[in-house]
Design a protein around this motif. Structure first.
Motif, short mmCIF file in Angstrom:
data_model
loop_
_atom_site.label_atom_id
_atom_site.label_comp_id
_atom_site.label_asym_id
_atom_site.label_seq_id
_atom_site.Cartn_x
_atom_site.Cartn_y
_atom_site.Cartn_z
N LYS A 160 0.81 -1.22 0.00
CA LYS A 160 0.00 0.00 0.00
C LYS A 160 0.84 1.27 0.00
N ASP A 161 2.01 1.22 0.61
CA ASP A 161 2.88 2.40 0.66
C ASP A 161 3.74 2.55 -0.59
N GLY A 162 3.72 1.56 -1.46
CA GLY A 162 4.52 1.61 -2.67
C GLY A 162 6.00 1.43 -2.41
N GLU A 163 6.34 0.85 -1.24
CA GLU A 163 7.74 0.70 -0.87
C GLU A 163 8.27 -0.71 -1.05
N GLU A 164 7.41 -1.71 -0.96
CA GLU A 164 7.85 -3.10 -1.10
C GLU A 164 7.12 -3.75 -2.27
N GLY A 165 7.75 -4.76 -2.82
CA GLY A 165 7.15 -5.47 -3.95
C GLY A 165 7.27 -4.70 -5.25
N LEU A 166 8.31 -3.89 -5.36
CA LEU A 166 8.47 -3.07 -6.56
C LEU A 166 8.68 -3.92 -7.81
N GLY A 167 9.10 -5.17 -7.65
CA GLY A 167 9.26 -6.08 -8.78
C GLY A 167 7.98 -6.82 -9.13
N CYS A 168 6.91 -6.58 -8.39
CA CYS A 168 5.66 -7.29 -8.65
C CYS A 168 5.06 -7.00 -10.03
N PRO A 169 5.10 -5.75 -10.52
CA PRO A 169 4.55 -5.54 -11.87
C PRO A 169 5.23 -6.41 -12.94
N VAL A 170 6.55 -6.64 -12.83
CA VAL A 170 7.20 -7.51 -13.82
C VAL A 170 6.88 -8.98 -13.56
N ALA A 171 6.61 -9.34 -12.31
CA ALA A 171 6.17 -10.71 -12.02
C ALA A 171 4.82 -10.96 -12.68
N VAL A 172 3.92 -10.00 -12.57
CA VAL A 172 2.61 -10.13 -13.21
C VAL A 172 2.77 -10.14 -14.73
N LYS A 173 3.65 -9.29 -15.24
CA LYS A 173 3.91 -9.25 -16.69
C LYS A 173 4.49 -10.59 -17.16
#
Length: 192
Positions: free
Chosen positions: A74-87
């Motif tokens: 929610k804070d946009g601080e963790e999981g920054l690689g998640c959009p490429v995981a979804v991609k």
């Protein structure tokens, strides 16, 4: 040669699925495909080829009925690689006609989300699941999913090193890592 290894991997996985179907079917864990250096967004050309060609070829033969990935906290601080995981997961999901289920990352997330969603699916289905996760957050995933080494040879690749290899597939049955192999993508993965 790589297609021979890929065929052998698929055969072994299908055999494991058939054997495990009487108890618990396997699920698979991979990281996002290759990304540019210096934290630039998106996938590299090799990563796009892995996501669009290799992953659908490998996993479409493994009776996948559920795909799970991560979302940025929610804070946009963790999981920054998640959009490429979804991609990375999207071409396979489209090929199989599946939606991608998401679990959050970071302190605000439910630590049991991955474990609960994967096991609920496996309990209600005779198909396998695939988890495609942010390679920089694999330690948290493996801990929260309760994945153990199942007594595999200590010289084999440790769970902590999974994020270093975009081609690595972990096979998990009943919370235990029972195998790991390369995707053996033609033209992408060298000899193991």
């Amino acid at each position: 040669m790589a297609s021979l290894f890929r065929s052998l991997f698929v055969f072994v996985c299908l055999a494991a699925t058939t054997i495990a179907a009487t108890t618990t079917q396997p699920y698979y864990i991979i990281t996002n495909a290759e990304t540019p250096s210096l934290n630039r967004p998106g996938l590299t050309p090799v990563g796009k080829q892995r996501a669009e060609d290799c992953i659908p070829e490998v996993f479409s033969q493994l009776n996948i009925g559920f795909i799970l990935s991560c979302s940025v906290d929610k804070d946009g601080e963790e999981g920054l690689g998640c959009p490429v995981a979804v991609k990375t997961a999207t071409p396979l999901a489209q090929a199989l006609g599946l939606n991608i289920t998401l679990c959050g990352t970071g302190e605000e997330s439910n630590d049991d989300c991955v474990h609960d969603k994967v096991h609920a699916f496996l309990k209600a289905s005779n198909q396998s699941a695939l988890v495609v996760w942010d390679g920089t957050d694999m330690d948290s995933l493996l801990e929260n999913a309760d994945v153990n080494d199942a007594g595999l040879d200590e010289d084999s690749l440790g769970l902590q090193q999974v994020s270093s290899f975009a081609d690595l597939i972990l096979t998990v049955v009943s919370g235990k890592r029972v195998g790991q192999t390369s995707m053996n993508c033609t033209g992408l993965d060298g000899p193991a």
